[in-house]
Design a protein around this motif. Sequence first.
Motif, mmCIF file in Angstrom:
data_model
loop_
_atom_site.group_PDB
_atom_site.id
_atom_site.type_symbol
_atom_site.label_atom_id
_atom_site.label_comp_id
_atom_site.label_asym_id
_atom_site.label_seq_id
_atom_site.Cartn_x
_atom_site.Cartn_y
_atom_site.Cartn_z
ATOM 1 N N THR A 146 0.702 -1.081 0.022
ATOM 2 C CA THR A 146 0.082 0.125 0.017
ATOM 3 C C THR A 146 1.003 1.097 -0.069
ATOM 4 O O THR A 146 0.654 2.038 -0.771
ATOM 5 N N ALA A 147 1.910 1.267 0.773
ATOM 6 C CA ALA A 147 2.775 2.366 1.020
ATOM 7 C C ALA A 147 3.488 2.603 -0.418
ATOM 8 O O ALA A 147 3.775 3.719 -0.904
ATOM 9 N N LYS A 148 4.111 1.691 -1.088
ATOM 10 C CA LYS A 148 4.615 1.555 -2.192
ATOM 11 C C LYS A 148 3.785 2.079 -3.385
ATOM 12 O O LYS A 148 3.954 2.911 -3.994
ATOM 13 N N ALA A 149 2.378 1.602 -3.250
ATOM 14 C CA ALA A 149 1.425 2.337 -4.383
ATOM 15 C C ALA A 149 1.298 3.702 -4.172
ATOM 16 O O ALA A 149 1.246 4.394 -5.057
ATOM 17 N N ALA A 150 1.099 4.136 -3.069
ATOM 18 C CA ALA A 150 0.863 5.610 -2.532
ATOM 19 C C ALA A 150 2.275 6.398 -2.921
ATOM 20 O O ALA A 150 2.063 7.527 -3.583
ATOM 21 N N ARG A 151 3.259 5.934 -2.566
ATOM 22 C CA ARG A 151 4.719 6.569 -2.979
ATOM 23 C C ARG A 151 4.850 6.758 -4.586
ATOM 24 O O ARG A 151 5.230 7.605 -5.086
ATOM 25 N N LYS A 152 4.389 5.673 -5.364
ATOM 26 C CA LYS A 152 4.523 5.669 -6.869
ATOM 27 C C LYS A 152 3.436 6.846 -7.242
ATOM 28 O O LYS A 152 3.879 7.536 -8.129
ATOM 29 N N ALA A 153 2.249 6.981 -6.644
ATOM 30 C CA ALA A 153 1.239 7.796 -7.102
ATOM 31 C C ALA A 153 1.870 9.363 -6.880
ATOM 32 O O ALA A 153 1.788 10.034 -7.831
ATOM 33 N N ILE A 154 2.270 9.625 -5.757
ATOM 34 C CA ILE A 154 2.887 10.881 -5.443
ATOM 35 C C ILE A 154 4.091 11.156 -6.339
ATOM 36 O O ILE A 154 4.077 12.266 -6.756
ATOM 37 N N GLU A 155 4.922 10.144 -6.624
ATOM 38 C CA GLU A 155 6.049 10.475 -7.184
ATOM 39 C C GLU A 155 5.722 10.770 -8.745
ATOM 40 O O GLU A 155 6.308 11.779 -9.675
ATOM 41 N N LEU A 156 4.665 10.219 -9.492
ATOM 42 C CA LEU A 156 4.159 10.460 -10.667
ATOM 43 C C LEU A 156 3.671 11.945 -10.925
ATOM 44 O O LEU A 156 3.997 12.472 -11.882
ATOM 45 N N ALA A 157 2.943 12.361 -9.817
ATOM 46 C CA ALA A 157 2.432 13.464 -9.700
ATOM 47 C C ALA A 157 3.083 14.569 -9.707
ATOM 48 O O ALA A 157 3.000 15.748 -10.060
ATOM 49 N N SER A 158 4.400 14.402 -9.023
ATOM 50 C CA SER A 158 5.170 15.569 -8.419
ATOM 51 C C SER A 158 6.657 15.457 -8.619
ATOM 52 O O SER A 158 7.283 16.310 -8.444
ATOM 53 N N ASN A 159 6.961 14.082 -8.942
ATOM 54 C CA ASN A 159 8.613 13.886 -9.070
ATOM 55 C C ASN A 159 9.280 13.902 -7.871
ATOM 56 O O ASN A 159 10.442 14.037 -7.578
ATOM 57 N N TRP A 160 8.399 13.878 -6.672
ATOM 58 C CA TRP A 160 8.830 13.741 -5.111
ATOM 59 C C TRP A 160 8.545 12.378 -4.734
ATOM 60 O O TRP A 160 7.630 11.956 -5.151
ATOM 61 N N LYS A 161 9.529 11.749 -4.023
ATOM 62 C CA LYS A 161 9.279 10.379 -3.725
ATOM 63 C C LYS A 161 9.507 10.245 -2.167
ATOM 64 O O LYS A 161 10.527 10.311 -1.412
#
Length: 280
Positions: A146-161
């Motif tokens: 779940t955390a990995k999915a959330a992290r990926k979504a945020i990274e795709l939206a903002s280039n921040w991990k």
Amino acid sequence: MARKAEDKQAAANDGGSSAAALIVAHNQARYIAATVRAATAIPGIDLVLVVDDASTDNTQELARKAGAVVVRNSHARGRTASLELGAAVIGMRDEPGAVPRALLFLDGALGSFAIGAAPLVPAVTEGVCDMAIALTDMTPVSTGPTAKAARKAIELASNWKPQQPLSRIRCVSRDALEAAMPLARGCGLEVALTLDALTAGFLVTEVECDIRHKSHAHERRSLGKRTSQYRDVMLAVSARRVKGAASSTRSAVGDQMQKVTHRRSKGPDAVVEESSEVAE
């Protein structure tokens, strides 16, 4: 994003800003008094509000005796609805014309460990960022699906991990919170709050906090609960992707309508001339 930070810094320099601790609690009589006292001791906190989500024990009495303002749900409404209620009550207590309070989200079960969230407050009230997310000592980097999915979504939206994208302990400015209203339901709340703030152009960062307490939110979950959490996160992420696509479509349609309006304002000759250019 830089403009939002500059505006916030200017407001802080003009009149200063403070924060309110917002604690959602359900049957936390064992910890709530210590949590409230620790929150009160955090520099910059001038209001501690506890939303008692229909506890069956004496959580609300103990919270009030410890110095908190308490509002109570007559029936269990969940964390999201309780946070929205608490944010509304805090907003009504802000001084007219003053900089709205930032909100520090804390768990009722933190007890004395709540003091460890102190670094989050100046990060927001002093204009460093609009949302400060706690990096706790329990899980330096969240590794579950779940955390990995959330992290990926945020990274795709903002280039921040982010390292801990699902951290529930965070401080957020009133403007950034309003950009995320209404808040996402269930376990998708945190990732949705981050995505909405980033999409609106607010600055979000993680801040290291000395919080070692393993709250109930991080206890071992059954397969069913983990599946439910993953579903909530993916629903929140999908909803924001759809919202973003719809916004882009509306923007494109708006641009086309402006072009048509502009052409018509030039008169028939201009339209004929442009049509001829296209034909060539």
